[in-house]
Scaffold this motif. Structure first.
Motif, mmCIF file in Angstrom:
data_model
loop_
_atom_site.group_PDB
_atom_site.id
_atom_site.type_symbol
_atom_site.label_atom_id
_atom_site.label_comp_id
_atom_site.label_asym_id
_atom_site.label_seq_id
_atom_site.Cartn_x
_atom_site.Cartn_y
_atom_site.Cartn_z
ATOM 1 N N CYS A 51 25.570 32.825 145.944
ATOM 2 C CA CYS A 51 26.732 32.229 145.015
ATOM 3 C C CYS A 51 27.964 32.861 145.189
ATOM 4 O O CYS A 51 28.101 33.988 145.590
ATOM 5 N N GLU A 71 19.453 20.086 141.914
ATOM 6 C CA GLU A 71 20.871 20.399 141.173
ATOM 7 C C GLU A 71 20.644 20.744 139.614
ATOM 8 O O GLU A 71 21.261 21.880 139.152
ATOM 9 N N GLN A 72 19.752 19.930 139.031
ATOM 10 C CA GLN A 72 19.211 20.208 137.550
ATOM 11 C C GLN A 72 18.611 21.693 137.590
ATOM 12 O O GLN A 72 18.813 22.408 136.599
ATOM 13 N N ILE A 74 19.056 24.166 139.345
ATOM 14 C CA ILE A 74 19.891 25.223 139.378
ATOM 15 C C ILE A 74 20.855 25.343 138.374
ATOM 16 O O ILE A 74 21.020 26.461 137.616
ATOM 17 N N ARG A 75 21.202 24.165 137.471
ATOM 18 C CA ARG A 75 22.016 24.123 136.470
ATOM 19 C C ARG A 75 21.116 24.842 135.416
ATOM 20 O O ARG A 75 21.779 25.647 134.512
ATOM 21 N N ASP A 76 19.869 24.666 135.292
ATOM 22 C CA ASP A 76 19.027 25.115 133.953
ATOM 23 C C ASP A 76 18.918 26.751 134.337
ATOM 24 O O ASP A 76 18.804 27.453 133.422
ATOM 25 N N ILE A 78 21.194 28.670 135.713
ATOM 26 C CA ILE A 78 22.505 29.226 135.135
ATOM 27 C C ILE A 78 22.415 29.246 133.637
ATOM 28 O O ILE A 78 22.800 30.280 133.240
ATOM 29 N N ILE A 79 22.242 28.063 133.036
ATOM 30 C CA ILE A 79 22.105 28.342 131.674
ATOM 31 C C ILE A 79 21.123 29.405 131.089
ATOM 32 O O ILE A 79 21.543 29.993 129.978
#
Length: 82
Positions: A51, A71-72, A74-76, A78-79
């Motif tokens: 990253c 993608e989702q 990874i987004r989860d 991150i959150i």
């Protein structure tokens, strides 16, 4: 240094603090593994991630019968780290 049956070896380890990119990338890779295994317990996952500001990249070999929205995932991850 330690001595084991006449052989000498040097033991080393790495440690980083919370918030370090290595820890974050490990959590992203773990999230990808968890998502694959959740849908297919026989998944084979060799996933790495790296990253920088504004970007996360995953790479490696993933063999799974499940459909994963990476993608989702990874987004989860991150959150969860914010």
């Amino acid at each position: 240094m330690a001595n084991n049956e006449g052989r000498t070896f040097l033991f080393t380890s790495e440690s980083v603090n919370e918030g370090h990119p290595d820890k974050f990338c490990d959590q992203v890779s773990d999230a990808v593994l968890d998502a694959c295994v959740a849908g297919d317990p026989m998944s084979r996952v060799a996933c790495e991630s790296c990253c920088k500001t504004g970007m996360v990249m995953i790479f490696g070999e993933i063999t799974t019968a499940s459909t994963v929205n990476y993608e989702q995932v990874i987004r989860d991850a991150i959150i969860a780290n914010v």
